[in-house]
Design a protein around this motif. Structure first.
Motif, PDB file in Angstrom:
ATOM      1  N   GLN A 186       3.433  -7.581   2.513  1.00 19.91           N
ATOM      2  CA  GLN A 186       3.794  -7.025   1.211  1.00 19.91           C
ATOM      3  C   GLN A 186       3.132  -5.650   1.091  1.00 19.91           C
ATOM      4  N   VAL A 187       3.952  -4.625   0.895  1.00 21.46           N
ATOM      5  CA  VAL A 187       3.452  -3.248   0.841  1.00 21.46           C
ATOM      6  C   VAL A 187       3.388  -2.798  -0.616  1.00 21.46           C
ATOM      7  N   HIS A 188       2.204  -2.391  -1.046  1.00 25.98           N
ATOM      8  CA  HIS A 188       2.015  -1.948  -2.425  1.00 25.98           C
ATOM      9  C   HIS A 188       1.877  -0.425  -2.452  1.00 25.98           C
ATOM     10  N   LEU A 189       2.731   0.202  -3.247  1.00 26.57           N
ATOM     11  CA  LEU A 189       2.780   1.656  -3.367  1.00 26.57           C
ATOM     12  C   LEU A 189       2.450   2.075  -4.792  1.00 26.57           C
ATOM     13  N   GLY A 190       1.958   3.317  -4.936  1.00 32.03           N
ATOM     14  CA  GLY A 190       1.763   3.905  -6.255  1.00 32.03           C
ATOM     15  C   GLY A 190       0.752   3.200  -7.128  1.00 32.03           C
ATOM     16  N   ARG A 191      -0.275   2.615  -6.544  1.00 30.43           N
ATOM     17  CA  ARG A 191      -1.283   1.928  -7.356  1.00 30.43           C
ATOM     18  C   ARG A 191      -1.969   2.905  -8.296  1.00 30.43           C
ATOM     19  N   GLY A 192      -2.069   2.507  -9.549  1.00 29.12           N
ATOM     20  CA  GLY A 192      -2.701   3.348 -10.550  1.00 29.12           C
ATOM     21  C   GLY A 192      -1.776   4.392 -11.150  1.00 29.12           C
ATOM     22  N   VAL A 193      -0.538   4.492 -10.647  1.00 31.32           N
ATOM     23  CA  VAL A 193       0.414   5.492 -11.166  1.00 31.32           C
ATOM     24  C   VAL A 193       1.730   4.792 -11.517  1.00 31.32           C
ATOM     25  N   ARG A 194       2.509   4.452 -10.494  1.00 32.63           N
ATOM     26  CA  ARG A 194       3.774   3.723 -10.678  1.00 32.63           C
ATOM     27  C   ARG A 194       3.797   2.614  -9.634  1.00 32.63           C
ATOM     28  N   HIS A 195       3.102   1.567  -9.960  1.00 33.38           N
ATOM     29  CA  HIS A 195       2.875   0.500  -8.990  1.00 33.38           C
ATOM     30  C   HIS A 195       4.168  -0.268  -8.726  1.00 33.38           C
ATOM     31  N   ARG A 196       4.518  -0.408  -7.445  1.00 27.55           N
ATOM     32  CA  ARG A 196       5.639  -1.248  -7.040  1.00 27.55           C
ATOM     33  C   ARG A 196       5.335  -1.801  -5.662  1.00 27.55           C
ATOM     34  N   TRP A 197       6.050  -2.874  -5.275  1.00 27.41           N
ATOM     35  CA  TRP A 197       5.790  -3.485  -3.983  1.00 27.41           C
ATOM     36  C   TRP A 197       7.072  -3.967  -3.341  1.00 27.41           C
ATOM     37  N   ILE A 198       7.047  -3.972  -2.000  1.00 25.01           N
ATOM     38  CA  ILE A 198       8.190  -4.375  -1.188  1.00 25.01           C
ATOM     39  C   ILE A 198       7.707  -5.381  -0.158  1.00 25.01           C
ATOM     40  N   LEU A 199       8.457  -6.476   0.000  1.00 25.48           N
ATOM     41  CA  LEU A 199       8.080  -7.513   0.952  1.00 25.48           C
ATOM     42  C   LEU A 199       8.867  -7.348   2.249  1.00 25.48           C
ATOM     43  N   HIS A 200       8.131  -7.338   3.374  1.00 27.90           N
ATOM     44  CA  HIS A 200       8.710  -7.254   4.714  1.00 27.90           C
ATOM     45  C   HIS A 200       8.399  -8.537   5.482  1.00 27.90           C
ATOM     46  N   ASP A 201       9.199  -8.802   6.515  1.00 26.20           N
ATOM     47  CA  ASP A 201       8.765  -9.822   7.469  1.00 26.20           C
ATOM     48  C   ASP A 201       7.772  -9.183   8.432  1.00 26.20           C
ATOM     49  N   ARG A 202       7.249  -9.934   9.369  1.00 30.16           N
ATOM     50  CA  ARG A 202       6.203  -9.401  10.244  1.00 30.16           C
ATOM     51  C   ARG A 202       6.743  -8.336  11.203  1.00 30.16           C
ATOM     52  N   ASN A 203       8.057  -8.249  11.339  1.00 26.55           N
ATOM     53  CA  ASN A 203       8.682  -7.220  12.181  1.00 26.55           C
ATOM     54  C   ASN A 203       9.091  -5.989  11.390  1.00 26.55           C
ATOM     55  N   TRP A 204       8.605  -5.891  10.162  1.00 26.62           N
ATOM     56  CA  TRP A 204       8.797  -4.727   9.293  1.00 26.62           C
ATOM     57  C   TRP A 204      10.255  -4.567   8.828  1.00 26.62           C
ATOM     58  N   ARG A 205      10.931  -5.684   8.630  1.00 30.17           N
ATOM     59  CA  ARG A 205      12.254  -5.648   8.015  1.00 30.17           C
ATOM     60  C   ARG A 205      12.113  -6.024   6.550  1.00 30.17           C
ATOM     61  N   GLN A 206      12.659  -5.208   5.661  1.00 29.22           N
ATOM     62  CA  GLN A 206      12.587  -5.518   4.242  1.00 29.22           C
ATOM     63  C   GLN A 206      13.432  -6.751   3.936  1.00 29.22           C
ATOM     64  N   LEU A 207      12.875  -7.689   3.190  1.00 31.13           N
ATOM     65  CA  LEU A 207      13.627  -8.889   2.858  1.00 31.13           C
ATOM     66  C   LEU A 207      14.762  -8.579   1.886  1.00 31.13           C
ATOM     67  N   VAL A 208      14.493  -7.667   0.962  1.00 29.25           N
ATOM     68  CA  VAL A 208      15.519  -7.175   0.036  1.00 29.25           C
ATOM     69  C   VAL A 208      15.444  -5.650   0.083  1.00 29.25           C
ATOM     70  N   PRO A 209      16.525  -4.963   0.480  1.00 27.98           N
ATOM     71  CA  PRO A 209      16.481  -3.498   0.591  1.00 27.98           C
ATOM     72  C   PRO A 209      16.020  -2.849  -0.716  1.00 27.98           C
ATOM     73  N   ALA A 210      15.118  -1.881  -0.581  1.00 25.85           N
ATOM     74  CA  ALA A 210      14.564  -1.175  -1.740  1.00 25.85           C
ATOM     75  C   ALA A 210      14.738   0.322  -1.557  1.00 25.85           C
TER      76      ALA A 210
END
Length: 307
Positions: A186-210
């Motif tokens: 799970q990759v967390h971006l924009g912490r403290g500003v515009r926090h959002r996160w994207i979940l990948h499998d272990r091969n770095w494929r997004q489970l739901v395209p973002a």
């Protein structure tokens, strides 16, 4: 210290969830997910988080959620080069700043409790930081969400170097580990500003395209291996990392991601992660997921949803 089910004290793990707590948890879950949780035969990841909050009383949990103890544990398993240095630690911040800047001040016993100091603060700013630290000390973190394991973490404050030297805060790589196998990032971006996160499998494929397409960290393989090393054969734990100049760094452990209240980008993810958790319990010999009737055969005081 190797994390494992054997590390727990079985005498202290049992079905201790009160009916009042169960009702409180079910109500909050329903408000967030628009459905009641199945606490008798859970199948979803978010439901299993609620069962952990209600029933798991392993003392190992307190060690994992103590930010300073977690760093010491990770250092023993991975080596000092994986650890963010602790510049200072104590219960109350002193009159004068006792550590170098830029830095981040955190609570030892909770989450999302931090203050950032990029440059030397004036008196008023330092007073603000000290007031925040005192406020953290007064609160018993996790009580309002029934996150039991935080209760016995010693209260305190510590400071670390601000990774990267300035804002924005670095990307968080949160690795889900089930029964010793790292499965998702799970990759967390924009912490403290515009926090959002994207979940990948272990091969770095997004489970739901973002819309966000974060680059695969160069040390992802090392992070996955380190997460599995730290998790041992625990049924589920999340292990968090950063990457600075291609060097992976341990962040913390998490036992209650989003307190089981944050919805996933798609409902099937909740079900799939729940299956992975229950499969890990089955491999360890737990009857928890074998059948809807398994609960009737459990010995008194046995909690299959322990960590």
């Amino acid at each position: 210290m190797k994390l494992s089910r054997a590390s727990e004290d079985p005498a202290k793990v049992g079905n201790v969830g009160s009916s009042r707590a169960a009702h409180r948890i079910a109500l909050l879950y329903a408000l967030r997910h628009r459905r009641l949780p199945d606490l008798l035969n859970p199948t979803r990841f978010t439901e299993l988080v609620q069962l952990r909050k209600l029933n798991d009383r392993s003392p190992l949990q307190t060690t994992l959620l103590d930010k300073l103890e977690a760093k010491r544990l990770a250092s023993k398993q991975l080596g000092a080069n994986w650890i963010i240095p602790t510049l200072w630690q104590g219960q109350m911040l002193p009159r004068f700043i006792p550590f170098a800047l830029p830095s981040i001040v955190k609570a030892r016993h909770g989450c999302n409790q931090y203050q950032i100091l990029e440059t030397f603060p004036d008196c008023e700013r330092w007073k603000q930081v000290k007031r925040a630290a005192r406020r953290w000390q007064r609160r018993e973190y996790g009580r309002w969400l029934d996150e039991w394991a935080y209760r016995n973490v010693p209260r305190g404050v510590f400071a670390e170097p601000l990774l990267g030297g300035a804002r924005p805060l670095p990307i968080d790589y949160k690795i889900y580990v089930f029964g010793g196998a790292a499965t998702h990032v799970q990759v967390h971006l924009g912490r403290g500003v515009r926090h959002r996160w994207i979940l990948h499998d272990r091969n770095w494929r997004q489970l739901v395209p973002a819309a966000d397409r974060p680059s695969r960290p160069s040390s992802l393989g090392a992070m996955l291996q380190a997460a599995e090393t730290l998790a041992g054969n625990l049924a589920f734990v999340r292990v968090d990392f950063y990457e600075i100049d291609c060097q992976p760094l341990f962040g913390e452990f998490c036992l209650y991601p989003g307190s089981g209240l944050d919805p996933f980008a798609a409902d099937w993810i909740d079900v799939e992660l729940g299956r992975l958790w229950k499969d890990a319990l089955e491999r360890s010999g737990s009857p928890a997921a074998s059948s809807p009737d398994a609960k009737h055969a459990r010995p008194t005081g046995y909690d299959p949803f322990q960590i």
